[in-house]
Design a protein around this motif. Structure first.
Motif, PDB file in Angstrom:
ATOM      1  N   ALA A 226      -9.787 -16.505  24.287  1.00 23.39           N
ATOM      2  CA  ALA A 226      -9.963 -15.442  23.659  1.00 23.39           C
ATOM      3  C   ALA A 226      -9.381 -14.967  22.200  1.00 23.39           C
ATOM      4  N   PHE A 227      -8.431 -15.646  21.810  1.00 20.98           N
ATOM      5  CA  PHE A 227      -7.694 -15.473  20.444  1.00 20.98           C
ATOM      6  C   PHE A 227      -8.906 -16.084  19.478  1.00 20.98           C
ATOM      7  N   MET A 228      -9.372 -17.243  19.835  1.00 23.24           N
ATOM      8  CA  MET A 228     -10.476 -17.773  18.877  1.00 23.24           C
ATOM      9  C   MET A 228     -11.855 -16.919  18.749  1.00 23.24           C
ATOM     10  N   THR A 229     -12.251 -16.315  20.094  1.00 24.23           N
ATOM     11  CA  THR A 229     -13.321 -15.373  20.127  1.00 24.23           C
ATOM     12  C   THR A 229     -13.114 -14.077  19.096  1.00 24.23           C
ATOM     13  N   PHE A 230     -11.865 -13.550  19.033  1.00 23.05           N
ATOM     14  CA  PHE A 230     -11.451 -12.391  18.189  1.00 23.05           C
ATOM     15  C   PHE A 230     -11.445 -12.991  16.807  1.00 23.05           C
ATOM     16  N   ALA A 231     -11.009 -14.205  16.415  1.00 24.22           N
ATOM     17  CA  ALA A 231     -10.960 -14.759  15.084  1.00 24.22           C
ATOM     18  C   ALA A 231     -12.200 -14.987  14.494  1.00 24.22           C
ATOM     19  N   HIS A 232     -13.309 -15.498  15.142  1.00 29.60           N
ATOM     20  CA  HIS A 232     -14.490 -15.678  14.652  1.00 29.60           C
ATOM     21  C   HIS A 232     -15.592 -14.653  14.742  1.00 29.60           C
ATOM     22  N   ALA A 233     -15.605 -13.730  15.596  1.00 34.72           N
ATOM     23  CA  ALA A 233     -16.271 -12.607  15.778  1.00 34.72           C
ATOM     24  C   ALA A 233     -17.026 -12.151  14.633  1.00 34.72           C
ATOM     25  N   GLU A 234     -18.178 -11.657  14.433  1.00 28.32           N
ATOM     26  CA  GLU A 234     -18.593 -10.673  13.430  1.00 28.32           C
ATOM     27  C   GLU A 234     -18.549  -9.181  14.053  1.00 28.32           C
ATOM     28  N   TYR A 235     -17.842  -8.790  13.049  1.00 28.00           N
ATOM     29  CA  TYR A 235     -17.579  -7.224  13.427  1.00 28.00           C
ATOM     30  C   TYR A 235     -18.496  -6.630  12.410  1.00 28.00           C
ATOM     31  N   PRO A 236     -18.700  -5.220  12.885  1.00 25.34           N
ATOM     32  CA  PRO A 236     -19.860  -4.258  12.222  1.00 25.34           C
ATOM     33  C   PRO A 236     -19.061  -3.414  10.913  1.00 25.34           C
ATOM     34  N   GLY A 237     -19.680  -2.838  10.162  1.00 24.62           N
ATOM     35  CA  GLY A 237     -19.119  -2.233   9.337  1.00 24.62           C
ATOM     36  C   GLY A 237     -18.396  -2.474   7.887  1.00 24.62           C
ATOM     37  N   GLY A 238     -18.457  -3.931   7.806  1.00 23.85           N
ATOM     38  CA  GLY A 238     -17.626  -4.468   6.905  1.00 23.85           C
ATOM     39  C   GLY A 238     -16.011  -4.755   7.238  1.00 23.85           C
ATOM     40  N   LEU A 239     -15.824  -4.833   8.634  1.00 25.91           N
ATOM     41  CA  LEU A 239     -14.659  -5.139   9.165  1.00 25.91           C
ATOM     42  C   LEU A 239     -14.339  -6.760   8.924  1.00 25.91           C
ATOM     43  N   THR A 240     -13.183  -7.050   8.586  1.00 31.56           N
ATOM     44  CA  THR A 240     -12.981  -8.549   8.515  1.00 31.56           C
ATOM     45  C   THR A 240     -11.606  -8.964   9.238  1.00 31.56           C
ATOM     46  N   THR A 241     -11.429 -10.062   9.462  1.00 29.95           N
ATOM     47  CA  THR A 241     -10.144 -10.525  10.285  1.00 29.95           C
ATOM     48  C   THR A 241      -9.406 -11.307   9.130  1.00 29.95           C
ATOM     49  N   ARG A 242      -8.162 -11.091   9.635  1.00 29.16           N
ATOM     50  CA  ARG A 242      -6.993 -11.742   8.441  1.00 29.16           C
ATOM     51  C   ARG A 242      -5.663 -12.065   9.474  1.00 29.16           C
ATOM     52  N   ALA A 243      -5.483 -13.326   9.410  1.00 27.10           N
ATOM     53  CA  ALA A 243      -4.367 -13.990  10.100  1.00 27.10           C
ATOM     54  C   ALA A 243      -3.048 -13.641   9.663  1.00 27.10           C
ATOM     55  N   THR A 244      -2.050 -13.045  10.471  1.00 34.59           N
ATOM     56  CA  THR A 244      -0.671 -13.067   9.850  1.00 34.59           C
ATOM     57  C   THR A 244       0.139 -13.506  10.731  1.00 34.59           C
TER      58      THR A 244
ATOM     59  N   ALA B 269       0.846 -18.440  12.372  1.00 34.57           N
ATOM     60  CA  ALA B 269      -0.201 -17.382  12.320  1.00 34.57           C
ATOM     61  C   ALA B 269      -0.598 -17.178  13.674  1.00 34.57           C
ATOM     62  N   HIS B 270      -0.053 -16.165  14.271  1.00 36.11           N
ATOM     63  CA  HIS B 270      -0.370 -15.632  15.654  1.00 36.11           C
ATOM     64  C   HIS B 270      -0.928 -14.400  15.831  1.00 36.11           C
ATOM     65  N   ASP B 271      -0.888 -13.588  14.705  1.00 38.42           N
ATOM     66  CA  ASP B 271      -1.561 -12.233  14.823  1.00 38.42           C
ATOM     67  C   ASP B 271      -2.715 -12.216  13.779  1.00 38.42           C
ATOM     68  N   LEU B 272      -3.739 -11.393  14.574  1.00 38.77           N
ATOM     69  CA  LEU B 272      -4.883 -11.063  13.604  1.00 38.77           C
ATOM     70  C   LEU B 272      -5.026  -9.688  13.358  1.00 38.77           C
ATOM     71  N   ARG B 273      -5.369  -9.368  12.035  1.00 37.69           N
ATOM     72  CA  ARG B 273      -5.734  -7.844  11.485  1.00 37.69           C
ATOM     73  C   ARG B 273      -7.284  -7.806  11.597  1.00 37.69           C
ATOM     74  N   ILE B 274      -7.702  -6.748  12.198  1.00 37.45           N
ATOM     75  CA  ILE B 274      -9.080  -6.652  11.947  1.00 37.45           C
ATOM     76  C   ILE B 274      -9.251  -5.234  11.258  1.00 37.45           C
ATOM     77  N   GLU B 275      -9.590  -5.289   9.765  1.00 36.94           N
ATOM     78  CA  GLU B 275      -9.395  -4.315   8.992  1.00 36.94           C
ATOM     79  C   GLU B 275     -10.446  -4.031   8.021  1.00 36.94           C
ATOM     80  N   LYS B 276     -10.556  -3.066   7.358  1.00 35.92           N
ATOM     81  CA  LYS B 276     -11.715  -2.783   6.104  1.00 35.92           C
ATOM     82  C   LYS B 276     -10.789  -2.218   5.229  1.00 35.92           C
ATOM     83  N   GLY B 277     -10.693  -2.892   3.909  1.00 33.44           N
ATOM     84  CA  GLY B 277     -10.046  -2.653   2.757  1.00 33.44           C
ATOM     85  C   GLY B 277      -8.433  -2.447   3.237  1.00 33.44           C
TER      86      GLY B 277
END
Length: 109
Positions: free
Chosen positions: A4-22, A28-36
């Protein structure tokens, strides 16, 4: 739960959303899905599940419809910060979450 974690980490998100491990500490055990500078979603790795948060900015900016999301995931709970938290236990459930994020939103409901 790793799937599940790897699925979230490698997904293609819409609208310019990117993932960043924190992390807190060395791992690193948290992913932030963000834009800007806007943090819309997060996925937090736990021992038995990934806790996925649908954060307030996602609703404010109309990335998601709260009613549709609650219908899709009735087990999601409202946090004290008025966000939705969902325990995701496998890759299939992670893909269902991602599908909700990718779905076009009809805000006229």
């Amino acid at each position: 739960m790793r799937d599940a974690f790897m699925t979230f980490a490698h997904a293609e998100y819409p609208g310019g959303l990117t993932t960043r491990a924190t992390s807190k500490g060395f791992i690193a055990h948290d992913l932030r899905i963000e834009k800007g500078d806007t943090w819309y979603f997060s996925a937090v790795l736990n021992q038995e599940w990934v806790l996925f948060y649908f954060r307030k900015p996602a609703f404010r900016d109309k990335l998601l419809d709260g009613k549709a999301l609650r219908a899709a995931f009735p087990q999601a709970r409202v946090t004290p910060k008025q966000e939705l938290a969902l325990r995701v236990t496998d890759g299939a459930m992670a893909r269902a979450v991602i599908a909700q994020i990718r779905a076009p939103q009809d805000t006229a409901r």
